[in-house]
Structure formats: structure tokens, C-alpha cells
Design a protein around this motif. Structure first.
Motif, PDB file in Angstrom:
ATOM      1  N   TYR A  59      51.461 121.926  43.392  1.00 43.16           N
ATOM      2  CA  TYR A  59      50.159 121.412  43.838  1.00 43.16           C
ATOM      3  C   TYR A  59      49.306 122.630  44.176  1.00 43.16           C
ATOM      4  O   TYR A  59      49.619 123.387  45.096  1.00 43.16           O
ATOM      5  N   ASP A 108      42.434 122.821  44.811  1.00 41.96           N
ATOM      6  CA  ASP A 108      41.921 121.616  45.477  1.00 41.96           C
ATOM      7  C   ASP A 108      42.842 120.409  45.288  1.00 41.96           C
ATOM      8  O   ASP A 108      42.719 119.399  45.994  1.00 41.96           O
ATOM      9  N   ASP A 109      43.789 120.484  44.318  1.00 44.83           N
ATOM     10  CA  ASP A 109      44.768 119.397  44.159  1.00 44.83           C
ATOM     11  C   ASP A 109      45.807 119.418  45.276  1.00 44.83           C
ATOM     12  O   ASP A 109      46.555 118.467  45.463  1.00 44.83           O
ATOM     13  N   ASN A 110      45.863 120.550  45.988  1.00 41.09           N
ATOM     14  CA  ASN A 110      46.793 120.646  47.100  1.00 41.09           C
ATOM     15  C   ASN A 110      46.098 120.083  48.343  1.00 41.09           C
ATOM     16  O   ASN A 110      45.510 120.804  49.152  1.00 41.09           O
ATOM     17  N   LEU A 111      46.150 118.763  48.450  1.00 39.27           N
ATOM     18  CA  LEU A 111      45.340 118.100  49.483  1.00 39.27           C
ATOM     19  C   LEU A 111      45.702 118.529  50.896  1.00 39.27           C
ATOM     20  O   LEU A 111      44.831 118.684  51.753  1.00 39.27           O
ATOM     21  N   THR A 141      44.429 121.954  51.598  1.00 39.73           N
ATOM     22  CA  THR A 141      42.962 121.895  51.566  1.00 39.73           C
ATOM     23  C   THR A 141      42.434 121.375  52.912  1.00 39.73           C
ATOM     24  O   THR A 141      41.492 121.923  53.484  1.00 39.73           O
ATOM     25  N   SER A 170      45.293 110.739  50.834  1.00 40.60           N
ATOM     26  CA  SER A 170      44.267 111.260  49.916  1.00 40.60           C
ATOM     27  C   SER A 170      42.899 110.626  50.179  1.00 40.60           C
ATOM     28  O   SER A 170      41.878 111.305  50.123  1.00 40.60           O
TER      29      SER A 170
END
Ligand SMILES: Cc1cc2nc3c(=O)[nH]c(=O)nc-3n(C[C@H](O)[C@H](O)[C@H](O)COP(=O)(O)OP(=O)(O)OC[C@H]3O[C@@H](n4cnc5c(N)ncnc54)[C@H](O)[C@@H]3O)c2cc1C
Length: 384
Positions: free
Chosen positions: A241, A244-247, A250, A356
Motif C-alpha cells: 500500500y 495516497d493508497d496507503n490510507l 495518509t 476508508s
């Protein structure tokens, strides 16, 4: 009896829980997922030890060098360096302790992928302590256990956040020649509730169980690692991840959405360090010491720290630096993070919403902020 008046004054180190002679204190999770002491008034004898042991209420500053010795460095062992968060100094400092019959205390994952402090005395277990885990560890009765080993005369290295080191010293009350403490520069402890919710969502999306979490995975280099997390699943596959896909990262690194309230007013940053040695990433290090594989910032804060550092000089590459070189890249050295004003709402809403959706809802950057950011970037580029 009350230990403190405001939750912001409790780091959750659990020194009070460890010291209570009547077992009147339990560490209970609040609605945001952080642990706080709860006193059973029937068992409490008002001895006040909990207050005297709290590193915030009864302030304690360890006597250290006025100015720490500063180094940049890394482990010469490629595997150790790659699999560590920064330059692998923690493993290099602790390996010789285990090899000579000593003990190491640090944070590791439990069978549910949550984080707790644990004592180890063999090399395979030491591996489980390495790597940063970006949530608050459960310290349980670790100070009692550590004291028992120290009293037996064995050498112990205790590694943790500065507030956890402060809690240990308050609990021990006296100096131990067989103790070495290591802390890291800390930008704040995340709520285990937020982390759990993120992992549950991944498990349900992937329809697999998570086996291991590897934060700051260096697949794309050390400088990109803060937002790169590798998740291993029980069918021996893994997924990275990133960005920005690594919530989870982030929400941590940008809007500070689930950091413990006390971290917003950290009492343990700045130059009066708690531990013998402080480790961190040497963000902003000059180019010739940055091969993007991980450069550690090492502060030797006491003669004891220097003694243990001198023993590993052959195993590491290192170069002396000055204090002024660390401030720019590592703002958390001197400053506390600003906790998001919606942090409480975010953590409460996790009860009824998935991770998410809430990240999208609460980490939205306003249109004006975005434009300001782009203008700043353009100006910076044109000035080069
Ligand atoms: C929550 C957190 C915030 C951090 N913030 C910063 C920062 O703002 N700037 C910076 O430069 N560095 C920060 N660090 C430190 C950095 O990530 C590295 O831990 C440090 O540089 C040591 O790296 P290493 O390669 O020597 O050792 P590693 O092998 O990475 O060892 C890390 C050590 O930290 C302990 N540890 C890991 N997770 C936890 C935890 N959750 N609670 C208590 N102890 C833990 C482990 O037991 C181990 O002893 C942070 C670390 C954590 C855990």
C-alpha cells in the motif's frame, strides 16, 4: 484519588498501573481506543504513589549531557539495514546484549497484529522487536518485569517512546548500572482502534487474514518509505500500500487524525532527552550520506549511551554531525504535532462507518488550500 485532571496529561505509559501496591488501577480503553488508568476506589488506599510515579504530574528530567553527541550512520549489514525502519541502529545496539546473555525490551506484534511491549533474550525474537509500528503499544506490566531482571543483575536494554522511557525511570526510582535506554524521536502515537479498523477493512476487501504488517517498507527507497506499507497475508501473498493508497499512513502523516491527545502537547521532546540514546531518521541529511537505503540519526545523550555505542563502532558506518543539522528535517525533535480538531469525531464514527469512508470525509484538503499549495510549489520551482 485522581491522577490527573485532563486526558491530555496522560500518555498511557502505565507507570501508575505498574506501581500500584493494591492493584487498584486498571488500564481501560476509552471510546477513541486509547488506554487510560481507572482507579477502583474501593481498593485504593490513597497512598499517592500513582501520582508520584506519573512522569507528567511529577515531572522528571534525567541528568544527561548538556549537548548530545550527534551522528549520522547505518548498519553495515545490508539485510539489517533494509529490514529496519531507518539505518538499523536499534538491531546493532541490541544484538551484542543478547549475545552476552542480556535482555531487550521493545515493541512487537501479538497474534492479532496489535502491538505490545515484550522482553526477549534470543536473536530470532529480537527480529520481532525491530521496525517501527505506528500505533501505541500496550505496555501492560512491562516495568515490573523489567525491574525483576534488572534486580537479578542481568543487562537490560529498554526501547520505547520518550514518554515510555520517562515512565520506566519514574517506576524504577533509582539508577541501575545494568540498564541502557533507547528512545526514538516520536511524531505521535496512533489509536489502536484506527489501526484495527484499517486492517479489518483490508481483510474484508481481500478476503484473507493479515499475517504481518511492515510499516516503512523500503521497496521504493527510504525517502518514500513513510507512506509505503507491506501487508503479508495468511496465504503467503503480500500487497504493498503506497502513497495516497496507503490510507492509514495518509491519515497519520498529513491530517494527524488519530494521534493520542497527549502527543499534541508532548512533554518529552526537545533537548532534555529521556533515554541514553535517541534514534530517528536523519531526514534532510546531506546527499553524500543519503543512498536512499536508510540513514539513522543517533544522539548519544549520556556516558552510558556512549559506552554502548563505542562497542558497535565496527558494525556500523557513522559520521559526526551537529545539532543544527537535525532541526530542519526533523521538526518533531522540538515540536509536538497539531492534532486534527476532528480527531475525536473520526474515532467515534469508526463505530458505525468504515475506515476508508472516514478518511475521505476528514482528510479532504480544501480547494483554497490546494491552490495555495500549487502556487507555493510553482514559486519554489521558478526560484531555483
Ligand atoms: C510511533 C513512532 C513515531 C516516530 N516518529 C518519528 C519521527 O517523527 N521522526 C523520526 O525521525 N523518527 C521517528 N520514529 C523513529 C523511527 O521510525 C525509527 O524507529 C528509529 O529511527 C529507529 O530505527 P532503527 O532502524 O534503528 O530501528 P528499528 O529496527 O526500526 O527499531 C525500532 C525500535 O522502536 C521500537 N518500537 C517500534 N514501534 C514502537 C511503538 N509503537 N512503541 C514503542 N516502541 C516501538 C521497537 O521495539 C524497536 O526497538 C518514530 C517511531 C515510531 C514507532
Amino acid at each position: 484519588m485522581k491522577i490527573w485532571l485532563d486526558k491530555k496529561d496522560c500518555t498511557g505509559c502505565s507507570a501508575c498501573y505498574n506501581i500500584c501496591p493494591k492493584n487498584a488501577i486498571s488500564m481501560e480503553e476509552d471510546e477513541c481506543g486509547f488506554k487510560y488508568p481507572k482507579i477502583d476506589q474501593e481498593k485504593c488506599i490513597n497512598c499517592g504513589l500513582c501520582k508520584k510515579t506519573c512522569p507528567i504530574v511529577a515531572k522528571s528530567i534525567q541528568i544527561r549531557y548538556d549537548k548530545p553527541i550527534v551522528y549520522a550512520g547505518w548498519s553495515r549489514d545490508k539485510e539489517t539495514r533494509y529490514s529496519s525502519t531507518s539505518g538499523g541502529l536499534f538491531t546493532e545496539l541490541t544484538k551484542p546484549i543478547i549475545e552476552t546473555g542480556g535482555y531487550v525490551v521493545g515493541a512487537c506484534y501479538d497474534e492479532d497484529n496489535m502491538v505490545e511491549h515484550k522482553i526477549v533474550n534470543d536473536l530470532s525474537e529480537l527480529k520481532k522487536l525491530s521496525q517501527s509500528k505506528y500505533l501505541q503499544s500496550n505496555t501492560k506490566d512491562i516495568y515490573i518485569q523489567t525491574k525483576k531482571i534488572l534486580d537479578s543483575g542481568k543487562v537490560v536494554v529498554f526501547c520505547g517512546a520518550p514518554c515510555q522511557i520517562a515512565g520506566l525511570y519514574k517506576f524504577l526510582k533509582r539508577k541501575y548500572d545494568n540498564l541502557l535506554t533507547i528512545e526514538f524521536i516520536c511524531r505521535g502515537m496512533n489509536s489502536p482502534k484506527a489501526y484495527k479498523s484499517w486492517l479489518s477493512e483490508i481483510e474484508s476487501n481481500e478476503n484473507k487474514k493479515v499475517k504481518k504488517v511492515w510499516f516503512k517498507y523500503k521497496e521504493y527507497g527510504w525517502k518514500k518509505s513513510p507512506k509505503c506499507t507491506r501487508i503479508d497475508f495468511d496465504d503467503n501473498t503480500y500487497k504493498i500500500y503506497n502513497g495516497d493508497d496507503n490510507l492509514y499512513m495518509t491519515g497519520y502523516l498529513g491530517p494527524n487524525l488519530y494521534i493520542r491527545p497527549s502527543c499534541g502537547n508532548c512533554h518529552f521532546n526537545g533537548l532534555s532527552r529521556q533515554a541514553d540514546i535517541t534514534l530517528a531518521d536523519f531526514w534532510g541529511i546531506n546527499e553524500e550520506l543519503d543512498d536512499d537505503k536508510g540513514t539513522s540519526l543517533i544522539l548519544l545523550n549520556s556516558a552510558n549511551g556512549k559506552k554502548y555505542f563505542d562497542k558497535i563502532k565496527k558494525q556500523i558506518f557513522f559520521q559526526e554531525k551537529t545539532l543544527s543539522e537535525i532541526y530542519k528535517g526533523n521538526v518533531c525533535f522540538n515540536n509536538s504535532v497539531k492534532i486534527n480538531k476532528n480527531s475525536y469525531k473520526f474515532l467515534k464514527e469508526l463505530d458505525n462507518s468504515n475506515f476508508s469512508n472516514l478518511i475521505k470525509k476528514y482528510s479532504k484538503v480544501s480547494f483554497i488550500k490546494k491552490i495555495k499549495f500549487i502556487i507555493k510549489k510553482v514559486i519554489k520551482k521558478s526560484n531555483k
